[in-house]
Scaffold this motif. Structure first.
Motif, PDB file in Angstrom:
ATOM      1  N   SER A  49       0.816  -1.246   0.026  1.00  0.00           N
ATOM      2  CA  SER A  49       0.037   0.024  -0.063  1.00  0.00           C
ATOM      3  C   SER A  49       0.908   1.344   0.028  1.00  0.00           C
ATOM      4  CB  SER A  49      -0.997   0.065   1.323  1.00  0.00           C
ATOM      5  OG  SER A  49      -0.092   0.082   2.449  1.00  0.00           O
ATOM      6  N   VAL A  50       2.157   1.096   0.194  1.00  0.00           N
ATOM      7  CA  VAL A  50       3.061   2.252   0.288  1.00  0.00           C
ATOM      8  C   VAL A  50       4.260   2.084  -0.560  1.00  0.00           C
ATOM      9  CG1 VAL A  50       2.371   3.176   2.720  1.00  0.00           C
ATOM     10  CG2 VAL A  50       4.256   1.615   1.997  1.00  0.00           C
ATOM     11  N   SER A  51       4.758   3.162  -1.416  1.00  0.00           N
ATOM     12  CA  SER A  51       5.825   2.783  -2.432  1.00  0.00           C
ATOM     13  C   SER A  51       7.274   2.499  -1.546  1.00  0.00           C
ATOM     14  CB  SER A  51       5.971   4.089  -3.190  1.00  0.00           C
ATOM     15  OG  SER A  51       6.482   5.248  -2.199  1.00  0.00           O
ATOM     16  N   ASP A  52       7.816   1.819  -2.068  1.00  0.00           N
ATOM     17  CA  ASP A  52       9.216   1.267  -1.864  1.00  0.00           C
ATOM     18  C   ASP A  52      10.119   2.254  -1.250  1.00  0.00           C
ATOM     19  OD1 ASP A  52       8.465  -1.366  -1.974  1.00  0.00           O
ATOM     20  OD2 ASP A  52       9.876  -1.668  -4.114  1.00  0.00           O
ATOM     21  N   VAL A  53       9.834   3.480  -1.710  1.00  0.00           N
ATOM     22  CA  VAL A  53      10.613   4.738  -1.486  1.00  0.00           C
ATOM     23  C   VAL A  53      10.319   5.150   0.022  1.00  0.00           C
ATOM     24  CG1 VAL A  53      11.297   7.033  -2.256  1.00  0.00           C
ATOM     25  CG2 VAL A  53      11.082   5.235  -3.826  1.00  0.00           C
ATOM     26  N   LEU A  54       8.768   5.334   0.088  1.00  0.00           N
ATOM     27  CA  LEU A  54       8.544   5.693   1.422  1.00  0.00           C
ATOM     28  C   LEU A  54       8.459   5.112   2.569  1.00  0.00           C
ATOM     29  CD1 LEU A  54       5.841   8.207  -0.074  1.00  0.00           C
ATOM     30  CD2 LEU A  54       7.974   8.738   0.816  1.00  0.00           C
ATOM     31  N   ALA A  55       8.330   3.387   2.046  1.00  0.00           N
ATOM     32  CA  ALA A  55       8.003   2.380   3.116  1.00  0.00           C
ATOM     33  C   ALA A  55       9.044   2.371   4.311  1.00  0.00           C
ATOM     34  CB  ALA A  55       8.127   1.081   2.571  1.00  0.00           C
ATOM     35  N   PRO A  56       8.222   2.337   5.516  1.00  0.00           N
ATOM     36  CA  PRO A  56       9.202   2.064   6.681  1.00  0.00           C
ATOM     37  C   PRO A  56       9.832   0.656   6.489  1.00  0.00           C
ATOM     38  CG  PRO A  56       6.958   3.043   7.239  1.00  0.00           C
ATOM     39  CD  PRO A  56       6.918   2.566   6.007  1.00  0.00           C
ATOM     40  N   SER A  57      10.621   0.166   7.423  1.00  0.00           N
ATOM     41  CA  SER A  57      11.170  -0.941   7.342  1.00  0.00           C
ATOM     42  C   SER A  57      10.177  -2.111   7.996  1.00  0.00           C
ATOM     43  CB  SER A  57      12.595  -0.975   8.133  1.00  0.00           C
ATOM     44  OG  SER A  57      13.541  -0.843   7.531  1.00  0.00           O
ATOM     45  N   ARG A  58      10.046  -3.141   7.528  1.00  0.00           N
ATOM     46  CA  ARG A  58       8.733  -3.902   8.128  1.00  0.00           C
ATOM     47  C   ARG A  58       9.590  -5.058   9.152  1.00  0.00           C
ATOM     48  NH1 ARG A  58       9.372  -3.013   3.184  1.00  0.00           N
ATOM     49  NH2 ARG A  58      10.401  -4.885   2.661  1.00  0.00           N
ATOM     50  N   VAL A  59       9.189  -5.229  10.365  1.00  0.00           N
ATOM     51  CA  VAL A  59       9.723  -5.989  11.351  1.00  0.00           C
ATOM     52  C   VAL A  59       8.248  -7.006  11.527  1.00  0.00           C
ATOM     53  CG1 VAL A  59      10.261  -6.285  13.694  1.00  0.00           C
ATOM     54  CG2 VAL A  59      10.649  -4.346  12.289  1.00  0.00           C
ATOM     55  N   GLY A  60       8.779  -8.384  11.306  1.00  0.00           N
ATOM     56  CA  GLY A  60       7.795  -9.441  11.433  1.00  0.00           C
ATOM     57  C   GLY A  60       7.883  -9.803  13.068  1.00  0.00           C
ATOM     58  N   LEU A  61       6.901  -9.816  13.900  1.00  0.00           N
ATOM     59  CA  LEU A  61       6.943 -10.345  15.233  1.00  0.00           C
ATOM     60  C   LEU A  61       6.434 -11.880  15.331  1.00  0.00           C
ATOM     61  CD1 LEU A  61       5.950  -8.356  18.567  1.00  0.00           C
ATOM     62  CD2 LEU A  61       5.252 -10.702  18.054  1.00  0.00           C
ATOM     63  N   PHE A  62       7.262 -12.810  15.931  1.00  0.00           N
ATOM     64  CA  PHE A  62       6.981 -14.116  15.885  1.00  0.00           C
ATOM     65  C   PHE A  62       7.226 -14.598  17.520  1.00  0.00           C
ATOM     66  CE2 PHE A  62       8.282 -13.393  11.662  1.00  0.00           C
ATOM     67  CZ  PHE A  62       7.194 -14.264  11.025  1.00  0.00           C
ATOM     68  N   VAL A  63       6.178 -15.487  17.810  1.00  0.00           N
ATOM     69  CA  VAL A  63       6.422 -15.721  19.419  1.00  0.00           C
ATOM     70  C   VAL A  63       6.331 -17.387  19.439  1.00  0.00           C
ATOM     71  CG1 VAL A  63       5.313 -15.876  21.545  1.00  0.00           C
ATOM     72  CG2 VAL A  63       4.977 -13.920  20.431  1.00  0.00           C
ATOM     73  N   LYS A  64       7.603 -17.858  19.695  1.00  0.00           N
ATOM     74  CA  LYS A  64       7.816 -19.235  19.672  1.00  0.00           C
ATOM     75  C   LYS A  64       7.576 -19.995  18.263  1.00  0.00           C
ATOM     76  CE  LYS A  64       8.204 -19.813  24.838  1.00  0.00           C
ATOM     77  NZ  LYS A  64       9.591 -19.818  24.710  1.00  0.00           N
ATOM     78  N   ALA A  65       7.917 -19.263  17.319  1.00  0.00           N
ATOM     79  CA  ALA A  65       7.363 -19.832  16.073  1.00  0.00           C
ATOM     80  C   ALA A  65       8.298 -20.680  15.276  1.00  0.00           C
ATOM     81  CB  ALA A  65       7.389 -18.815  14.960  1.00  0.00           C
ATOM     82  N   ASP A  66       7.815 -22.115  14.760  1.00  0.00           N
ATOM     83  CA  ASP A  66       8.627 -22.897  14.046  1.00  0.00           C
ATOM     84  C   ASP A  66       9.301 -22.333  12.608  1.00  0.00           C
ATOM     85  OD1 ASP A  66       6.585 -23.359  12.320  1.00  0.00           O
ATOM     86  OD2 ASP A  66       5.874 -25.075  13.332  1.00  0.00           O
TER      87      ASP A  66
END
Length: 209
Positions: A49-66
């Motif tokens: 939904s946002v352009s690569d130029v403007l996009a914040p870095s994306r952090v994926g949050l995982f809890v005890k994920a395999d």
């Protein structure tokens, strides 16, 4: 200038707001017990939904994920950082397996809880989980921020847990954190972000008192 992460983003309007405010990171929560949970497909739509130029870095949050869960997520949405709630050993395995920077969440009750060696790329320092909690974070709980004052951090770190637009300056002055992470503190109700509160938080976080 203090760096800012807005965690638990779930809708396009909030994603676009974060981009317009030049937020450093947005967090996607891939933990089903959280009211901020998103499916990888939803996260992909937010990313797109946002352009690569403007996009914040994306952090994926995982809890005890395999590994399979993380792998399926990465096949669907590109992530820049993996934020892990698990053991140090597991966090290191994930870093080796996926080749992405890993931030390890650490609940802090006393100075001895602060990490002294750089086992991962960064640390999210927050209040510890308590008995009865159904998830490790996003509970609006603070800890004694001054514990971090004399701590010689071995790696990048950010302060999290119970931060709001109304206490973030106090937290920064007490802790000297280089970055802050907010989730419930900028919500109208659990899982529903307030754009006004996000704007206020970002403004306050970037002003050192």
């Amino acid at each position: 200038m203090t760096k800012v992460k807005i965690c638990g983003v779930r809708d396009v309007e909030t994603m676009r707001l974060c981009a317009s405010l030049a937020v450093d990171w947005v967090g996607f929560v891939f933990h089903p017990a959280s009211p901020r949970y998103v499916l990888p497909e939803q996260a992909r739509l937010l990313h797109e939904s946002v352009s690569d130029v403007l996009a914040p870095s994306r952090v994926g949050l995982f809890v005890k994920a395999d590994d399979r869960t993380i792998e399926r997520t990465l096949q669907t949405v590109p992530l820049n950082v993996l934020q892990i709630y698990d053991s140090v050993e597991r966090a290191k395995e994930i870093r080796s397996r996926f080749g992405l920077p890993v931030w390890l969440a650490r609940g802090v009750k006393s100075f001895s809880d602060l990490p002294i060696q750089a086992d991962v790329d960064g640390y999210v320092i927050e209040a510890p989980k308590q008995a009865g909690d159904d998830r490790p974070g996003g509970l609006g709980r603070t800890f004694d921020w001054t514990l971090t004052r004399k701590w010689k951090a071995p790696a990048f770190w950010m302060l999290a847990g119970g931060l709001t637009p109304f206490n973030v300056q106090e937290a920064l002055n007490a802790s000297s954190a280089p970055a802050v992470d907010v989730s419930s503190g900028v919500e109208r109700q659990a899982g529903e972000k307030s754009h006004k509160l996000i704007e206020q938080f970002v403004e306050k976080a970037r002003i050192r008192g």
